[in-house]
Each structure stands twice: as C-alpha cells, then as structure tokens.
Design an enzyme around this catalytic site. Structure first.
Site, PDB file in Angstrom:
ATOM      1  N   THR A 192       0.902  -1.152   0.000  1.00  0.00           N
ATOM      2  CA  THR A 192       0.000   0.000   0.000  1.00  0.00           C
ATOM      3  C   THR A 192       0.938   1.197   0.000  1.00  0.00           C
ATOM      4  O   THR A 192       2.069   1.093   0.506  1.00  0.00           O
ATOM      5  CB  THR A 192      -0.910   0.038   1.249  1.00  0.00           C
ATOM      6  OG1 THR A 192      -0.086   0.180   2.406  1.00  0.00           O
ATOM      7  CG2 THR A 192      -1.749  -1.229   1.393  1.00  0.00           C
ATOM      8  N   HIS A 193       0.521   2.291  -0.565  1.00  0.00           N
ATOM      9  CA  HIS A 193       1.403   3.476  -0.693  1.00  0.00           C
ATOM     10  C   HIS A 193       2.708   3.134  -1.408  1.00  0.00           C
ATOM     11  O   HIS A 193       3.724   3.775  -1.188  1.00  0.00           O
ATOM     12  CB  HIS A 193       1.725   4.088   0.680  1.00  0.00           C
ATOM     13  CG  HIS A 193       0.526   4.286   1.551  1.00  0.00           C
ATOM     14  ND1 HIS A 193      -0.207   5.449   1.559  1.00  0.00           N
ATOM     15  CD2 HIS A 193      -0.089   3.441   2.419  1.00  0.00           C
ATOM     16  CE1 HIS A 193      -1.216   5.330   2.413  1.00  0.00           C
ATOM     17  NE2 HIS A 193      -1.173   4.114   2.944  1.00  0.00           N
ATOM     18  N   SER A 314      18.104   0.418 -26.446  1.00  0.00           N
ATOM     19  CA  SER A 314      18.458   1.834 -26.535  1.00  0.00           C
ATOM     20  C   SER A 314      19.493   2.007 -27.631  1.00  0.00           C
ATOM     21  O   SER A 314      20.338   1.137 -27.849  1.00  0.00           O
ATOM     22  CB  SER A 314      19.021   2.303 -25.195  1.00  0.00           C
ATOM     23  OG  SER A 314      19.873   3.419 -25.380  1.00  0.00           O
ATOM     24  N   LYS A 320      20.569  -1.799 -22.289  1.00  0.00           N
ATOM     25  CA  LYS A 320      19.169  -1.514 -21.973  1.00  0.00           C
ATOM     26  C   LYS A 320      18.182  -2.487 -22.603  1.00  0.00           C
ATOM     27  O   LYS A 320      18.332  -2.917 -23.740  1.00  0.00           O
ATOM     28  CB  LYS A 320      18.815  -0.107 -22.453  1.00  0.00           C
ATOM     29  CG  LYS A 320      19.530   0.973 -21.675  1.00  0.00           C
ATOM     30  CD  LYS A 320      18.807   1.341 -20.410  1.00  0.00           C
ATOM     31  CE  LYS A 320      17.761   2.377 -20.736  1.00  0.00           C
ATOM     32  NZ  LYS A 320      17.001   2.720 -19.543  1.00  0.00           N
ATOM     33  N   ASN A 322      14.120  -2.121 -22.576  1.00  0.00           N
ATOM     34  CA  ASN A 322      13.088  -1.210 -22.084  1.00  0.00           C
ATOM     35  C   ASN A 322      11.678  -1.770 -22.246  1.00  0.00           C
ATOM     36  O   ASN A 322      11.385  -2.418 -23.244  1.00  0.00           O
ATOM     37  CB  ASN A 322      13.186   0.134 -22.827  1.00  0.00           C
ATOM     38  CG  ASN A 322      14.485   0.866 -22.524  1.00  0.00           C
ATOM     39  OD1 ASN A 322      15.031   0.732 -21.424  1.00  0.00           O
ATOM     40  ND2 ASN A 322      14.988   1.600 -23.494  1.00  0.00           N
ATOM     41  N   GLU A 327       4.907   1.116 -21.573  1.00  0.00           N
ATOM     42  CA  GLU A 327       4.925   2.583 -21.476  1.00  0.00           C
ATOM     43  C   GLU A 327       3.992   3.210 -22.505  1.00  0.00           C
ATOM     44  O   GLU A 327       3.249   4.151 -22.204  1.00  0.00           O
ATOM     45  CB  GLU A 327       6.343   3.105 -21.704  1.00  0.00           C
ATOM     46  CG  GLU A 327       7.297   2.734 -20.581  1.00  0.00           C
ATOM     47  CD  GLU A 327       8.738   3.011 -20.991  1.00  0.00           C
ATOM     48  OE1 GLU A 327       9.176   4.154 -20.849  1.00  0.00           O
ATOM     49  OE2 GLU A 327       9.410   2.085 -21.485  1.00  0.00           O
TER      50      GLU A 327
END
Ligand code: ARG
Length: 501
Positions: A192-193, A314, A320, A322, A327
């Site tokens: 949570t949070h 990348s 990388k 990704n 996204e």
C-alpha cells in the site's frame, strides 16, 4: 429470401479496417471536375457548386468509410423491409440488396471509387449503387434520412466494437488465470502506498486484474444492450408517413429493439459516450498493470523478465532492455481519456435534434476502438510471455517487516487491546531496524522484553508462508481462497456470452 443476418457477422465487419486505404494518397478522389453540384444527392435547390475548401472541411468520408459494412447491412435490411411492406416491389428490393453486395465487394477489393465531394460513406455507397443498378438505386433512401441512417450505422459499429473488446478482455482474463495457476506458491510483498505491507501470493495479485477485466466485460455487456437499438424509421427527426416496419429491420440486424422517440433517436449519442467510458476504464486498468510491469522489470525489483519480443533496446546504452510496450500503453490511456472528454464536450451544446457537429462523434470513437482492441490483444500476448522471478520476490519479503501485522494480531489474540498491540509491535520493528534484522530474527528474550505475552510459538506466526496460508477467508490471499477465485473465473469464462451462441 434475403438473408441479411448472414452478411452482417460482426466479427467480419470490424476486421475490414479501411485505415490503410484512407491514408493512401489518392485513396480518396478529390477531382471536383468529375462532379457537378447537381450530382450531389441533395443538389436540387443549389445553383452554385460547393467550394472545394468547404467540401474538404465538411467531409467525413476520410473516417466514416470505416463504417461501410454496417452501412451496407443497414441499407440491405432497409431495402428488404421496403419490399416486404410494399413500398417498393420485392423485385426492386432484390436488385438493391444484390447491388449493395457488389458495392461491398468493390470496397473490399479496393476498387471502390471513393469521392470526397460525396461527403460521407452513405452518399458514396448510394451513388455507386445507383451507378450499378440504375434508377432503382434512387429508391433506397425512401422513408429514411441520413440522420437515422448514420445513427444506425454508428450503433452497429459501436456494438460490434464492444463485442470485440469483450472477447479480447476475456482472453486476457484467461492469461491472468494461467499465470496465476503457474505461480500458485510464489509470494511477493503486497504494497500500500507503494510500500511493503503484507505478503501476498502472486496468483492473488494477478487475479486482482482478472476481476477488473471481468467487471469491464460485464460493463460492456450492459452498455451493448442500450447501444444495439435501431433508430431506423425516425427518419430526419419526426418519423415518416411510409408504412415502415422498424422491428423487422432491427431483427434482421440482430438488434435488441427499436427507438421510442424519433427526436431522441437521431440526436442521442449516449451510446457512443457510454462505450467510450467502458473502453476508457479498460485502458485505465491496463495502464495500472503496465505501471506495475515497468517497476517490476526494473533490475532493482527484478520481479519479472519481459520477453525480448515485447521489449526494445536503446540506441546509445547497449545494456538496456526497455518496457516500451507497457509505457506506450500507459501513454495511449491518456489519449483514450481525451476521446471521452472530446465527445462529452461536443455534445454539451447541441439542441434537438441532429446538428452537423454530431459528425465529429466518430473520430474519438474510432481512435479509442483501435487503442482498446490493440492494447487488449497485445497485453494478452505480453503477459503470456512474461517470466516471473520467484526467487527475487521471495528475497524482497525480508525487507520492510511484512510480518508486523502478524505480531500485532498475535498479541491481540492473547488479550492485549489491538491499539496497544500495534504500539508494542512498532517498538519491536524499531528494535529490529536498529539490529538490522527482520522481526523473525529477534531473540525470544528481546521480544519478551516488550511483552511477556510472547512465547516460542510466535516464530510460527511470523513465518511469511503461514501469514499467507492463514488468510483463507473468501477473497483473501490464502491458497484455498485463491483456488476458489480461479475456479469462479474459469466458470465465468466457460459460459459463452449471450450473443456468441
Ligand atoms: N456525414 C454526416 C454525419 O456523419 C451524415 C449525416 C448528415 N445529415 C445531415 N442532415 N446533413 O453525421
């Protein structure tokens, strides 16, 4: 007789996307020289031709061509009904239906002569029909206006889109269930949070999304009942004097009913709004999961490894990998929100009944349709190909005192008021933090210095697996509860949707 229902299989309609066609330069002809203003279906009272700029500004063919299959099915049902009602002869009805079949074939073969000066899909199709079948083509529009025609087409298109989304969302639910089954014993920190809270099973976490998408499917199904209502017969706004049979048209098109008020029928776009909302909620759910995948794929979490097929590299940093798909999906969600607000805003100032502003209704819906469709399909693929790293999740359990609630509950069960138990446990956490260990690693003496109610059996309670196993109440993260959830979801998936059978 004329079997229109056969031709109006929803899945086929939606598959025949015309996006590619309309984006090809020259796909839509704009040669105004070929057309006289008197060639416009409404040209009778006009002396001057429409300016080219106006034609370009007011056209909708560049996007409503997407609705060609619904337009043709609607017109075939209308023609058949006109024939049955004796408004035209049954021979004429047959000619119209056959001519429309040919129009469809031309569109699907890519040979249809789309003309911007004919403004929209309806007039393009009707004009071509008349070229094919001759003057009888001019009878098709009897007792009909583009105002009720466009609503019919759009309602069919929206309803077909909803059905497609429902099938895809159910498929995605199935993948969540599969992954849950494959990881029934894996635990991870529930948050949570975005802070470690209590241990949960990975299956429970994944099934939370399955329940969201199930609600989405149910919401779409409710919406679809209101969408698939035929407005045909409302004509321009007031109904018509011809002895039409709107119920026959609705039945031919597999719709649930007909309009109750002709003015409402041509002015209403609630159906598109509601469907946009359904799609938007689905995108929001997808986006929340994308957010988790993005965190989990970060090596500092290392909870998941996305497949190479669903990742990108990348151009400068060779190491990388990704999570671009997740996204972009999160990004497209913003666009879907915009589309909902777009239509709401278009509608807010429109008096009864049809106003040309309404032509703008299709743009946001077409965009959201493609986004929802592609995102649901891609997420099912991506999730199926994701590997979950049980060891990394297990290791993460030891940080963040995920068993603190267990200690507080242990004390409360021994008679200590819960508030006090909470406080004592807080002191135990502080003590463990100071020593750089977990609660389960504190000595019995240390724990008993905080409360004499604590004895050796506390260590069993502090065990993470036990903490999960004990939460077998309905809907909890315990293994029995999780199994019951999977079974309930699978039972739901095994029952076909009403319109599938
Ligand atoms: N292209 C128009 C639309 O999509 C068709 C309806 C036109 N009706 C009219 N009365 N001008 O809304």
């Amino acid at each position: 007789p004329l079997s229109i229902r056969q031709r109006s299989q929803p899945s086929r309609w939606i598959d025949c996307g015309l996006e590619h066609f309309f984006t090809q330069p020259g796909g839509v002809r704009t040669s105004r020289e070929e057309q006289h203003m008197s060639d416009k279906p409404w040209g009778g009272r006009f002396k001057e031709r429409t300016s080219g700029a106006v034609e370009a500004y007011t056209e909708s063919i560049s996007f409503d061509g997407e609705l060609y299959a619904q337009d043709i099915a609607g017109s075939q049902a209308h023609a058949a009904m006109l024939g049955r009602q004796g408004v035209i002869t049954s021979e004429e009805a047959k000619q119209l239906v056959a001519g429309l079949d040919q129009v469809r074939a031309e569109i699907e073969a890519g040979t249809f002569p789309w003309r911007q000066e004919l403004e929209d899909v309806h007039m393009n199709i009707e004009t071509r029909l008349t070229e094919i079948v001759g003057d009888v083509g001019k009878k098709l529009h009897t007792g009909r206006s583009r105002n009720d025609q466009v609503c019919l087409d759009f309602r069919l298109y929206v309803s077909d889109s909803l059905r497609r989304w429902m099938l895809l969302a159910r498929k995605l639910c199935g993948v969540y269930i599969e992954q849950a089954r494959a990881h029934a014993d894996v635990l991870l920190p529930g948050c949570t949070h975005m802070q470690p809270a209590q241990p949960v099973s990975l299956a429970h976490h994944l099934l939370a999304y399955a329940w969201m998408f199930r609600r989405d499917v149910e919401r779409m199904g409710d919406c679809e009942k209101r969408v698939r209502i035929s407005p045909l017969g409302a004509a321009a706004l007031a109904g018509t004097t011809y002895p039409l049979d709107p119920s026959f048209v609705a039945g031919e098109l597999g719709m649930y009913g007909t309009f109750s008020n002709s003015m409402d029928a041509v002015a209403d776009r609630d159906f598109a709004l509601e469907a946009l909302f359904c799609g938007t909620v689905t995108m929001m759910h997808l986006s929340r999961f994308c957010e988790e995948l993005i965190w989990w794929a970060n090596p500092q979490f290392g909870f998941v490894t996305l497949s190479d097929a669903h990742s990108t590299g990348s151009s400068i940093m060779p190491q990388k990998k990704n999570p671009d798909v997740a996204e972009i999906m999160r990004g497209k969600t913003g666009r879907a929100y915009g589309n909902l607000i777009n239509l709401l805003t278009t509608l807010k100032g429109i008096p009864l009944t049809y106003n040309r502003d309404l032509q703008e209704d299709k743009i946001p819906f077409l965009d959201t349709n493609k986004t929802v469709r592609d995102s649901l399909a891609l997420m099912a693929d991506m999730l199926g190909a994701t590997s979950f790293n049980a060891a990394r999740m297990r290791r993460a359990l030891s940080a963040g005192f995920l068993n603190a609630t267990e200690l507080a509950d242990y004390l409360a069960m021994r008679g200590m008021p819960f508030r006090e138990a909470h406080h004592i446990t807080g002191r135990a956490v502080a003590m463990a933090e100071e020593q750089g260990v977990g609660l389960e690693e504190l000595s019995l003496e240390a724990l008993r210095s905080l409360s004499p109610l604590i004895s050796e059996d506390v260590y069993a309670v502090l065990n993470y697996d036990t903490a999960v196993r004990r939460r077998n109440m309905p809907g909890g993260t315990g293994p029995d509860s999780v199994r019951a959830q999977m079974e309930a979801l699978e039972r739901w998936l095994s029952v076909p949707l009403a319109w599938e059978v």
